[in-house]
Design an enzyme around this catalytic site. Structure first.
Site, mmCIF file in Angstrom:
data_model
loop_
_atom_site.group_PDB
_atom_site.id
_atom_site.type_symbol
_atom_site.label_atom_id
_atom_site.label_comp_id
_atom_site.label_asym_id
_atom_site.label_seq_id
_atom_site.Cartn_x
_atom_site.Cartn_y
_atom_site.Cartn_z
ATOM 1 N N GLU A 11 48.700 51.687 44.000
ATOM 2 C CA GLU A 11 47.665 52.549 44.600
ATOM 3 C C GLU A 11 47.861 52.713 46.108
ATOM 4 O OE1 GLU A 11 43.988 51.303 46.052
ATOM 5 O OE2 GLU A 11 43.983 49.421 44.936
ATOM 6 N N VAL A 92 41.623 52.724 42.657
ATOM 7 C CA VAL A 92 42.042 52.260 41.332
ATOM 8 C C VAL A 92 41.734 53.338 40.284
ATOM 9 C CG1 VAL A 92 41.548 50.571 39.499
ATOM 10 C CG2 VAL A 92 41.888 49.803 41.868
ATOM 11 N N ASP A 122 25.095 50.793 42.976
ATOM 12 C CA ASP A 122 26.421 51.182 43.467
ATOM 13 C C ASP A 122 27.452 50.572 42.531
ATOM 14 O OD1 ASP A 122 28.820 51.630 44.720
ATOM 15 O OD2 ASP A 122 28.164 50.949 46.695
ATOM 16 N N ALA A 125 33.557 53.768 40.449
ATOM 17 C CA ALA A 125 34.133 54.622 39.396
ATOM 18 C C ALA A 125 35.315 53.941 38.714
ATOM 19 C CB ALA A 125 34.568 55.965 39.999
ATOM 20 N N LYS A 143 36.700 41.074 44.315
ATOM 21 C CA LYS A 143 36.149 40.277 45.409
ATOM 22 C C LYS A 143 34.692 39.956 45.134
ATOM 23 C CE LYS A 143 38.944 41.313 49.408
ATOM 24 N NZ LYS A 143 39.649 42.589 49.453
#
Ligand code: PSU
Ligand code: MN
Length: 287
Positions: A11, A92, A122, A125, A143
């Site tokens: 990515e 991602v 929150d 996606a 994390k």
């Protein structure tokens, strides 16, 4: 659908928003080199001038690592950067989606997005993409800026299988443990390949999340990293940050608060994940 060549997608949000320069550029180059050393072909994903790309030149990697204001592109941003011919760093979610369009089945990253701490409204996606898009995502878990139990519950609801690679516990990025169980432990790339093939043969949609703990000598125990995380989360709330700004802010603040040590851990786990992803890609291609 099954490719015979062992490709590994990488990515670009980690390059442009996840790490500081010059470590970000060195990291991007090193991940490509590690994938090659393990017998697979790296394909770093980004949007360049509105074009979806899997495979970047040295100059393009350098551009993503240094340019200010490269847009962080999640799924909802894709039509915008394409229509306006912009450059974009893929998250991602978007990297999975582009990888799948290019016939790439394996993708290595550091940490995925998830359900943020707090009100739980929150939700990255990345989780929805894992539910829909057929790519194996190799990461070090997520994390602890996130609500990890809620993130795993979301993945369960969406039917995403979570593999622990050499572990029974979901890794928490800097820390090898979280106290949360994975769905299955795999100790070899061949075992991961077998689960992937079974999923494909059943016609189940979506990806597979393969979580790899950070190398043991580089781990930062949860108790040591938690104060920095708590402070960063509190600052993000105090600033009223929203949407796509939240994760880059938290990543930057934690890096500032924890210094060189967390940066070294971050780089070490990314390198490790590139190697594991390459081994999985090779195992799939050999089948
Ligand atoms: N977590 C990390 N490092 C990262 C990211 C997440 O430890 O670089 C990046 C990835 O690109 C991930 C994105 O897909 O942040 C998630 O952003 P959001 O939470 O806005 O969906
Ligand atoms: Mn978000």
């Amino acid at each position: 659908m099954t490719t015979q060549r062992p490709f590994v997608a990488l990515e670009s949000t980690v390059i442009s928003h996840g790490l500081p320069y010059p470590q970000n550029l060195a990291l991007a180059q090193e991940m490509e080199a590690i994938v090659r050393r393990h017998g697979a072909e790296p394909r770093t994903v980004a949007v360049i001038g509105g074009e979806l790309r899997a495979g970047l030149s040295e100059a393009e990697l350098h551009h993503l690592a240094t340019a200010k204001g490269v847009r962080k592109v999640s799924r909802r941003d894709l039509p915008i950067v394409v229509a306006r011919r912009l450059d974009g760093a893929t998250t991602v979610a978007t990297t999975m989606w582009v990888a799948q369009r290019f016939g790439i089945q394996v993708f290595a990253t550091g940490g995925i997005g998830g359900v943020h701490r707090g009100k739980g409204d929150d939700i990255s996606a990345d989780l929805q993409e894992l539910a829909q898009t057929p790519v194996i995502v190799v990461c070090a878990g997520a994390k602890a800026i996130l609500d990890l139990p809620a993130t795993l519950e979301y993945l369960e609801t969406q039917g995403v299988t979570v593999v622990g690679y050499g572990t029974d516990e979901f890794p928490a990025f800097y820390s090898r443990t979280s106290g949360l169980a994975v769905d299955v432990r795999c100790d070899t790339a061949a075992e991961v390949a077998a689960i992937w093939r079974a999923k494909q043969s059943l016609g189940l949609p979506g990806g597979l999340l393969v979580t790899v703990p950070a190398p043991a000598d580089m781990e930062i125990p949860a108790a040591e990293i938690e104060p920095a995380i708590a402070q960063a989360v509190a600052e993000a709330e105090a600033r009223g940050l929203r949407s796509a700004e939240v994760t880059p802010f938290l990543l930057t603040r934690i890096a500032q608060l924890t210094g060189e040590r967390s940066l070294r851990t971050n780089l070490a786990l990314l390198h490790n994940n590139a190697a594991v992803a390459a081994e999985i890609a090779v195992a799939l291609a050999a089948a």
